[in-house]
Design a protein around this motif. Structure first.
Motif, PDB file in Angstrom:
ATOM      1  N   ILE A 106       5.584 -38.302  -9.541  1.00 33.72           N
ATOM      2  CA  ILE A 106       4.540 -37.284  -9.477  1.00 33.72           C
ATOM      3  C   ILE A 106       5.224 -36.025  -8.951  1.00 33.72           C
ATOM      4  O   ILE A 106       5.898 -36.081  -7.909  1.00 33.72           O
ATOM      5  N   ILE A 107       5.074 -34.922  -9.665  1.00 32.71           N
ATOM      6  CA  ILE A 107       5.637 -33.649  -9.194  1.00 32.71           C
ATOM      7  C   ILE A 107       4.517 -32.865  -8.510  1.00 32.71           C
ATOM      8  O   ILE A 107       3.470 -32.623  -9.109  1.00 32.71           O
ATOM      9  N   SER A 108       4.757 -32.491  -7.245  1.00 29.56           N
ATOM     10  CA  SER A 108       3.753 -31.701  -6.524  1.00 29.56           C
ATOM     11  C   SER A 108       4.397 -30.447  -5.952  1.00 29.56           C
ATOM     12  O   SER A 108       5.624 -30.361  -5.845  1.00 29.56           O
ATOM     13  N   SER A 109       3.546 -29.493  -5.581  1.00 28.98           N
ATOM     14  CA  SER A 109       4.034 -28.265  -4.951  1.00 28.98           C
ATOM     15  C   SER A 109       2.841 -27.462  -4.448  1.00 28.98           C
ATOM     16  O   SER A 109       1.719 -27.614  -4.942  1.00 28.98           O
ATOM     17  N   PHE A 110       3.104 -26.619  -3.447  1.00 25.58           N
ATOM     18  CA  PHE A 110       2.094 -25.622  -3.052  1.00 25.58           C
ATOM     19  C   PHE A 110       2.125 -24.460  -4.050  1.00 25.58           C
ATOM     20  O   PHE A 110       1.221 -23.642  -4.091  1.00 25.58           O
ATOM     21  N   ASN A 111       3.199 -24.403  -4.828  1.00 25.37           N
ATOM     22  CA  ASN A 111       3.325 -23.397  -5.883  1.00 25.37           C
ATOM     23  C   ASN A 111       2.712 -23.984  -7.163  1.00 25.37           C
ATOM     24  O   ASN A 111       3.366 -24.704  -7.909  1.00 25.37           O
ATOM     25  N   HIS A 112       1.443 -23.683  -7.384  1.00 23.81           N
ATOM     26  CA  HIS A 112       0.729 -24.315  -8.502  1.00 23.81           C
ATOM     27  C   HIS A 112       1.190 -23.782  -9.860  1.00 23.81           C
ATOM     28  O   HIS A 112       1.093 -24.482 -10.861  1.00 23.81           O
ATOM     29  N   TYR A 113       1.718 -22.564  -9.885  1.00 20.70           N
ATOM     30  CA  TYR A 113       2.292 -22.037 -11.137  1.00 20.70           C
ATOM     31  C   TYR A 113       3.449 -22.935 -11.576  1.00 20.70           C
ATOM     32  O   TYR A 113       3.645 -23.196 -12.756  1.00 20.70           O
TER      33      TYR A 113
ATOM     34  N   GLU B 285       4.363 -35.751 -19.995  1.00 17.63           N
ATOM     35  CA  GLU B 285       4.360 -37.185 -19.671  1.00 17.63           C
ATOM     36  C   GLU B 285       4.572 -37.454 -18.178  1.00 17.63           C
ATOM     37  O   GLU B 285       4.386 -38.572 -17.698  1.00 17.63           O
ATOM     38  N   ILE B 286       4.994 -36.430 -17.418  1.00 12.55           N
ATOM     39  CA  ILE B 286       5.205 -36.597 -15.968  1.00 12.55           C
ATOM     40  C   ILE B 286       3.996 -36.035 -15.229  1.00 12.55           C
ATOM     41  O   ILE B 286       3.603 -34.894 -15.442  1.00 12.55           O
ATOM     42  N   GLU B 287       3.437 -36.851 -14.369  1.00 15.98           N
ATOM     43  CA  GLU B 287       2.224 -36.444 -13.651  1.00 15.98           C
ATOM     44  C   GLU B 287       2.503 -35.295 -12.687  1.00 15.98           C
ATOM     45  O   GLU B 287       3.568 -35.239 -12.066  1.00 15.98           O
ATOM     46  N   ILE B 288       1.522 -34.388 -12.564  1.00 13.53           N
ATOM     47  CA  ILE B 288       1.610 -33.305 -11.580  1.00 13.53           C
ATOM     48  C   ILE B 288       0.427 -33.416 -10.617  1.00 13.53           C
ATOM     49  O   ILE B 288      -0.609 -33.995 -10.955  1.00 13.53           O
ATOM     50  N   ALA B 289       0.599 -32.857  -9.413  1.00 13.34           N
ATOM     51  CA  ALA B 289      -0.488 -32.855  -8.426  1.00 13.34           C
ATOM     52  C   ALA B 289      -0.354 -31.634  -7.526  1.00 13.34           C
ATOM     53  O   ALA B 289       0.694 -31.448  -6.893  1.00 13.34           O
ATOM     54  N   PRO B 290      -1.394 -30.776  -7.481  1.00 10.00           N
ATOM     55  CA  PRO B 290      -1.325 -29.627  -6.580  1.00 10.00           C
ATOM     56  C   PRO B 290      -1.462 -30.055  -5.124  1.00 10.00           C
ATOM     57  O   PRO B 290      -2.250 -30.950  -4.810  1.00 10.00           O
ATOM     58  N   LEU B 291      -0.685 -29.445  -4.258  1.00 12.55           N
ATOM     59  CA  LEU B 291      -0.839 -29.642  -2.821  1.00 12.55           C
ATOM     60  C   LEU B 291      -1.862 -28.634  -2.312  1.00 12.55           C
ATOM     61  O   LEU B 291      -1.834 -27.457  -2.706  1.00 12.55           O
ATOM     62  N   LEU B 292      -2.772 -29.089  -1.455  1.00 17.91           N
ATOM     63  CA  LEU B 292      -3.830 -28.217  -0.921  1.00 17.91           C
ATOM     64  C   LEU B 292      -3.821 -28.299   0.598  1.00 17.91           C
ATOM     65  O   LEU B 292      -4.050 -29.370   1.163  1.00 17.91           O
ATOM     66  N   SER B 293      -3.558 -27.168   1.257  1.00 17.66           N
ATOM     67  CA  SER B 293      -3.549 -27.188   2.724  1.00 17.66           C
ATOM     68  C   SER B 293      -4.950 -26.958   3.288  1.00 17.66           C
ATOM     69  O   SER B 293      -5.246 -27.321   4.415  1.00 17.66           O
TER      70      SER B 293
END
Length: 245
Positions: free
Chosen positions: A138-145, A156-164
């Protein structure tokens, strides 16, 4: 079933984001890892949380200002006096090679909110594909762009936004950027948010859940995963709750 993801490995007991920490997390029964990626001056992907090496190693300065061979001279285990062996900052490649033998899942956090590392997404995706780990990452980041860009490169690779902070109907936001889940701070994951997201088919994996009471709460509500510094403790609590219900 709530997965236990070891935050920077078994960070409660071992030096964070080191091979030692990742291996000990696996031994402790974690279902997966969470780790952070930065980039060196010569474009290599390394696993370290901060933009600078000062807090976690015996070096000083920005990761981006070092070539890999110089960066690898620092000891990322220097604050753990019980360790006799030097723990270098790992290469992402080295972690993925080990990971591919384990069956663990892995949340790779792209640390590109402060320093916009050019080409980071392409390099991470290429490496994940090289190790045939697309289903486990799962690829995540606070940088949603950045994660939207990652999705466009590799749907095919899952993404997930980090939310503070808390977000209104975060599952709608996740769906809008083609994310199958989101990673909120545990304070931004009350029961009603977790339940509504799960009912909408969106996974919720809060960070960094270390309090016993919060781990219990999230296990009881069947949260998708918890990201914790102490996978051993989380496993004990999860087992206790399973037996009670």
């Amino acid at each position: 079933m709530t997965l236990i993801l070891a935050h920077r490995g078994f960070a409660a007991a071992y030096p964070e984001n080191t091979m030692k920490s990742f291996m000990e997390a696996a031994k402790a029964g974690a279902d997966g890892l969470e780790l952070d990626v930065q980039m060196t001056k010569d474009g290599e992907l390394v696993v370290i949380h901060d933009e600078k090496v000062d807090r976690t190693t015996n070096g000083t300065g920005f990761v981006k200002d070092y070539n890999l061979k110089d960066l690898r001279k620092f000891d990322a285990g220097c604050h753990h006096k019980t360790l006799v062996k030097i723990e270098p900052i790992p290469l992402l490649e080295e972690v993925l090679a080990w990971l591919s033998e384990t069956g663990l899942v892995c949340n790779i956090e792209l640390k590109n909110s402060i320093i916009p590392y050019e080409g980071m997404e392409e390099k991470v995706i290429s490496m994940v594909r090289d190790f045939n780990l697309s289903e486990k990452i799962i690829i995540s980041s606070f940088n949603h762009y950045s994660i939207v860009y990652s999705y466009r490169l590799a749907p095919e690779i899952e993404i997930a936004p980090l939310l503070s902070e808390g977000l209104y109907m975060p599952w709608i936001y996740a769906q809008s950027i083609r994310a199958k889940g989101f990673h909120p701070h545990w304070r931004a994951a009350p029961d009603e948010i977790v339940k509504a997201a799960l009912e909408s088919g969106i996974e919720v994996r809060p960070y960094t859940v270390n309090k016993d009471s919060e781990l219990e709460r999230l296990f009881k509500v069947n949260c998708s995963a918890v990201i914790t510094d102490d996978p051993a403790k989380a496993k004990k609590i999860k087992t206790k709750i399973k037996q009670a219900y």
